[in-house]
Design an enzyme around this catalytic site. Structure first.
Site, PDB file in Angstrom:
ATOM      1  N   LYS A  87       0.935  -1.349   0.012  1.00  0.00           N
ATOM      2  CA  LYS A  87       0.135  -0.143  -0.135  1.00  0.00           C
ATOM      3  C   LYS A  87       0.907   1.267  -0.084  1.00  0.00           C
ATOM      4  CE  LYS A  87       0.749   1.227   4.555  1.00  0.00           C
ATOM      5  NZ  LYS A  87       1.408   2.604   4.948  1.00  0.00           N
TER       6      LYS A  87
ATOM      7  N   ASP B 240      -2.645  -1.809  10.462  1.00  0.00           N
ATOM      8  CA  ASP B 240      -2.585  -1.674   9.064  1.00  0.00           C
ATOM      9  C   ASP B 240      -3.289  -3.023   8.492  1.00  0.00           C
ATOM     10  OD1 ASP B 240      -1.357   0.664   9.247  1.00  0.00           O
ATOM     11  OD2 ASP B 240       0.424   0.022   7.962  1.00  0.00           O
TER      12      ASP B 240
END
Length: 294
Positions: free
Chosen positions: A12, A136
């Site tokens: 990401k 996350d």
């Protein structure tokens, strides 16, 4: 089903990262947009009937009790299963980059073993486990580009191309890495950013806001500054992702052919990526019957 091969774990990028406060327990409050990109680790899962969790490192030696192993054991315990797994890992996402590689591996492990062990846990159940592994990890379980707030636990999907348009990006990972804890413990870190809005972000996707961790990272790691300056010389508008040390820039249309990659230090990892609309394993926590490499 005895095995699932070629399970992807994408990285990401943080298109921006603002710190808006700090809780009494020390956790930082943030706002960010997390965007999936096609720089992926690849994992392979083979069923074991003896309950053992075994990990094989195919190209990079990982810590013995890394997030992959912890995720597998947590799911095994929660699902009350006597089954185990042999997990082979081919790492591509660099460590200490701010790209969520370890968190993504953990999420893909939860999703794949949920299927391999036929536990049938829902997305919400897997997210509850994921949060125990790291802030996350739930983002990768939910599987969509997202507006993220709180300590990373408030995740609002960006489900349209208007909210997160298709784009190409160049990512530069300097040789030196950064430890997240050192960034967040720095006394000069600013933690009082005014809250932003999705509408403000949508008006200027790839130039919105900034990364509040970047000044501290540049002080701790001069290579971050060098990578930013190199991308600026390419005519791009770079910033750091996460807690670094990787930096990135959106590549405007027709600009990709103008990049002078040969001028970068040979010790840097450089990759041109596209963003992803959804995670490759989206739907694996539901009744979706699609499969990859089974």
């Amino acid at each position: 089903m005895k095995a699932i091969y070629d399970v992807l774990a994408p990285a990401k990028l943080n298109l921006f990262l603002h710190l808006t406060g700090r809780r009494p327990d020390g956790y930082h409050l943030l706002q960010s947009v997390f965007m999936l990109v096609d720089w992926c680790d690849t994992l392979h899962f083979e069923l074991r009937s003896d309950g053992q969790i075994q990990r094989e490192d195919l190209n990079v030696t990982l810590p013995a009790d890394d997030l992959i192993v912890r995720a597998a054991r947590l799911l095994q315990q929660t699902g009350h299963t006597s089954l185990g797994a042999h997990i082979s890992v081919h790492k591509s996402i660099p460590a200490q980059a701010g790209m969520g590689g370890g968190s993504s591996d953990a999420a893909s492990t939860l999703l794949a073993l949920n299927r391999l062990w036929k536990l049938k846990l829902s997305t919400e159940q897997l997210c509850a486990l994921a949060l125990q592994l790291g802030a996350d990890v739930p983002f990768f379980i939910r599987g969509r580009n997202a507006w993220v707030e709180g300590i990373g636990d408030i995740i609002r999907p960006l489900e349209t191309t208007a909210q997160c348009p298709t784009g190409r990006f160049i990512i530069v990972k300097p040789q030196t890495g950064l430890e997240t804890a050192k960034i967040f413990s720095a006394p000069e870190l600013k933690r009082d950013k005014k809250p932003a809005t999705i509408a403000g972000f949508a008006a200027d996707h790839y130039h919105f806001g900034e990364n509040d961790l970047q000044p501290v990272a540049q002080r701790l790691c001069p290579e971050v500054t060098q990578a930013l300056e190199w991308l600026e010389l390419q005519g791009l508008n770079p910033r750091m992702t996460g807690s670094g040390s990787a930096v990135f820039a959106h590549i405007p249309e027709q600009h990709e052919s103008k990049l002078d990659l040969a001028s970068a230090p040979g010790t840097w990892q450089i990759k041109q990526c596209s963003n992803m609309e959804v995670h490759p394993l989206l739907g694996w926590a539901t009744s979706d019957k699609s499969s990859v490499g089974v």
